[in-house]
Design an enzyme around this catalytic site. Structure first.
Site, mmCIF file in Angstrom:
data_model
loop_
_atom_site.group_PDB
_atom_site.id
_atom_site.type_symbol
_atom_site.label_atom_id
_atom_site.label_comp_id
_atom_site.label_asym_id
_atom_site.label_seq_id
_atom_site.Cartn_x
_atom_site.Cartn_y
_atom_site.Cartn_z
ATOM 1 N N LYS A 50 8.637 -13.354 -16.073
ATOM 2 C CA LYS A 50 8.099 -12.211 -16.823
ATOM 3 C C LYS A 50 6.822 -12.619 -17.553
ATOM 4 C CE LYS A 50 9.716 -9.279 -15.446
ATOM 5 N NZ LYS A 50 10.757 -9.435 -14.488
ATOM 6 N N GLU A 99 13.890 -16.166 -15.235
ATOM 7 C CA GLU A 99 13.404 -14.786 -15.368
ATOM 8 C C GLU A 99 12.431 -14.673 -16.549
ATOM 9 O OE1 GLU A 99 13.387 -12.331 -13.501
ATOM 10 O OE2 GLU A 99 13.060 -10.573 -14.735
ATOM 11 N N LYS A 149 4.310 -3.173 -6.861
ATOM 12 C CA LYS A 149 5.730 -2.943 -7.139
ATOM 13 C C LYS A 149 6.593 -3.196 -5.906
ATOM 14 C CE LYS A 149 9.118 -1.518 -9.750
ATOM 15 N NZ LYS A 149 9.572 -2.478 -10.777
ATOM 16 N N CYS A 174 0.837 -1.199 0.000
ATOM 17 C CA CYS A 174 0.000 0.000 0.000
ATOM 18 C C CYS A 174 0.875 1.252 0.000
ATOM 19 C CB CYS A 174 -0.928 0.118 1.196
ATOM 20 S SG CYS A 174 -1.899 -1.351 1.514
ATOM 21 N N ARG A 178 2.224 0.857 -5.786
ATOM 22 C CA ARG A 178 2.305 0.070 -4.557
ATOM 23 C C ARG A 178 1.038 -0.748 -4.315
ATOM 24 N NH1 ARG A 178 6.468 1.994 -1.359
ATOM 25 N NH2 ARG A 178 5.570 1.006 0.453
#
Ligand code: M6R
Length: 618
Positions: free
Chosen positions: A495, A491, A613, A2, A27
């Site tokens: 993704k 990775e 994020k 948050c 966030r």
């Protein structure tokens, strides 16, 4: 998780709050909400909330019609749901039973069940499923017991009753113009100008209002009034907050003509790698890392390295393991940060623990590093965010200089992390004398070529789009790699799954025959990293194993490598480079592939579902 924000000043705050929330949206965006204080004591608190996922903030902005005109004090929140589903009732700000106290919170109140039972038994009515709401009611109780202590006293009393992590901000109608904030683990920064005081979860949210910031530390309480900030500890003793002047370029946080942040950030990768490399090399060809405050003697006494990280940062760490072991001849263990401290790792003052974190705030990594410090290990952090929690607590910091990354999927910061880790590996080799100076110099020259090679890999974007189009209907993908190609495969799979919600698994290609090959059937799409690194021949043998079972094969291959191309149904071409640097180049087409696939499926690449994020919950 948050984002929180708060502003008190002499001018209307609503627009600044909404703008700040927009910058904090990375966030979490399950809901968004605001509370504004009346201009004079005794007026009513105004609150608006919206919980429409990626539209929450837009919808909130449409609900501000009834807001008190000219309100100069307010708090806001953008949510990533932990306790309680994403809904308007669970959206912050939360209020007490009287509706006169409002609070926003980022973190987790671990003893909230016990607290809410006690509050309900005492007659409080809780109207949400969140852990946060108990805080508003605890403030109500504290204010009823000691009204003379005011909101700041109530926050201090409340903090004595809670366990967990928090960055919070509270307001109360009886104290117009005042915001009380507190922090433990979750990030919180403040800004102050002649007429305003502000707080937020991060610095970019406040850019444009000030460039002078104050940092709130764990277990400190701040009183923000127009033009002033007073910070005290939990005992009420006044403390001087640390100050920072920040020279951020706000434009860098905008899209610069790209369709989305992710695309912009993917194309900023040559610059991200170049600036992470910048100024590290002395005129004599050796490396200098001036942010490393661990002496060379201490580095020479290191006998073991641990790398702790999550997600893409973990993959960067995995790539670095090969480089540190090969060049610096130090044993490296790598751990998913959320597992590290629970397995009783054996650490002492001769251990170097490297935390890799774009944000520097990921709580799993932060706590893993705290565990390392508890055992007197040396802690070095690789982060993209100056003055983030991890960098403030570390013995040494090596910054990636990728610039702000807004897209939820890590791209340019991932490449910058690998670059920084490889610089560190060479530095350790230099200090420990495990590479001849001429060898190290030659490697640094090759490193200097990386930005141009990444740019070349990016030029192949349209060809990668064609490959994505060819396989857009495949429901699942298997990614394979060996040696440094293995973390690249991991990775690539991460993704693809986080952006396009498709099933994608990465495996070390040699492990395939021990089980995962059972997944392969005619038509299964297998993406292999088959550039000319150490195990290239063995990789091709593994590719043959899946081909003979009917798999469709896409290979990442070095330019002009027809021998590899002959094994593939489609090729993602990349320029060749020194094998331990190869992940920096080889991962690029996999990022482009995931991006392209998500766009083909009509998905929001900057804000994939269920993600945020910065992950500040365990
Ligand atoms: O800020 P951090 O590097 O500590 O974040 C770690 C992970 O949460 C992050 O890499 C995540 O996996 C990204 N969504 C990957 O694209």
């Amino acid at each position: 998780m948050c984002g929180i924000i708060g502003i008190t000043g002499d001018a209307p705050t609503l627009d600044v709050l909404l703008e700040g929330l927009a910058r904090l949206e990375y966030r979490g965006y399950d809901s968004a909400g605001l509370a504004l204080l009346p201009a004079t004591a005794g007026g009513a608190l105004w609150r608006a909330r919206a919980a429409t996922g990626t539209h929450s903030l837009d919808d909130l902005a449409k609900r501000v019609d009834g807001a008190p005109e000219g309100a100069t004090t307010g708090i806001g929140h953008t949510r990533w749901a932990t306790h309680g589903r994403p809904s308007e009732e669970n959206a912050h700000p939360h209020v007490d039973c009287t509706g006169t106290v409002a609070l926003v919170h980022n973190g987790i109140i671990e003893n909230h069940y016990e607290l809410s039972d006690a509050l309900v038994a005492a007659g409080h009515e809780l109207s949400s499923e969140t852990d946060t709401e108990v805080l508003a009611h605890l403030l109500e109780e504290a204010l009823a017991e000691a009204p003379e202590a005011g909101l700041v006293g109530a926050v201090r009393t409340m903090l004595g009753r809670v366990r967990g992590y928090f960055a919070l901000a509270a307001v109360r109608t009886a104290e117009p113009g005042l915001i009380v904030a507190a922090r433990r683990v979750s990030p919180l920064v403040m800004g102050v100008t002649a007429t305003t005081a502000l707080l937020a979860s991060d610095i970019p949210a406040l850019l444009g209002t000030t460039s002078e910031f104050l940092l709130l530390e764990d277990d400190q309480i701040a009183e923000l009034r127009p033009g002033s900030v007073r910070v005290t500890d939990l005992d009420g003793v006044e403390v001087e907050p640390k100050a920072r002047t920040v020279d951020y370029d706000l434009d860098a946080a905008r899209k610069d003509g790209y369709d989305d942040y992710m695309s912009k950030e993917i194309h900023e990768q040559p610059a991200a790698v170049a600036s992470t490399l910048l100024d590290r090399q002395l005129p004599d060809g050796t490396l200098a890392l001036d942010e490393v405050r661990i002496s060379d003697d201490e580095l020479r006494s290191i006998d073991k390295v641990f790398i702790v990280a999550c997600g893409s940062s973990y993959h960067a760490g995995l790539m670095a393991k090969y480089a540190i072991e090969h060049w610096a001849r130090l044993p490296v263990e790598i751990d998913i940060a959320s597992e590290f401290r629970y397995r009783d790792p054996v650490l002492d003052s001769h251990t170097l623990v490297i935390g890799v974190s774009q944000s520097g705030e990921t709580v799993d990594t932060l706590q893993a590093l705290r565990e390392a410090r508890r055992w007197n290990a040396k802690v070095l952090v690789i982060s993209n965010v100056v003055d983030s929690s991890m960098t403030r607590e570390a013995d040494a910091v090596l910054y990636t200089r990728a610039g702000p990354e807004i897209g939820v999927a890590a791209t340019k910061t991932h490449l910058a992390q690998i670059t920084a880790l490889e610089i560190l590996a060479l530095y350790l080799a230099q200090v420990r004398g495990t590479l001849y100076p001429a060898e190290a110099r030659a490697l640094l020259v090759r490193m200097g070529e990386l930005p141009a090679k990444v740019a070349l890999a990016l030029e192949r974007g349209p060809a990668v789009d064609d490959v994505a189009r060819a396989y857009r209907d495949s429901p699942s993908f298997i990614f394979l790699g060996r040696h440094v190609g293995y973390p690249v495969a991991l990775e690539g799979a991460l993704k693809l799954k986080e952006l396009s919600y498709l099933r994608a698994e990465g495996f070390p290609a040699g492990e395939l025959k021990h089980g995962p090959i059972a997944l392969v059937e005619p038509g299964t799409v297998v993406i292999g990293v088959a550039t000319r690194t150490r195990l290239w021949e063995k990789m091709l043998a593994n590719v043959a194993e899946v081909k003979s079972r009917g798999a469709t094969v896409v290979l990442v291959a070095n330019d002009g490598d027809d021998e590899t191309a002959r094994q593939a149904d489609a090729v993602l071409w990349v320029p060749p480079t020194e094998q331990l640097f190869a992940p920096i180049v080889d991962v690029v087409p996999l990022q482009l592939f995931a991006y392209s696939m998500a766009r083909l499926h009509g998905l929001d690449v900057d804000r994939p579902r269920n993600l945020a994020k910065v992950v500040t919950v365990e």
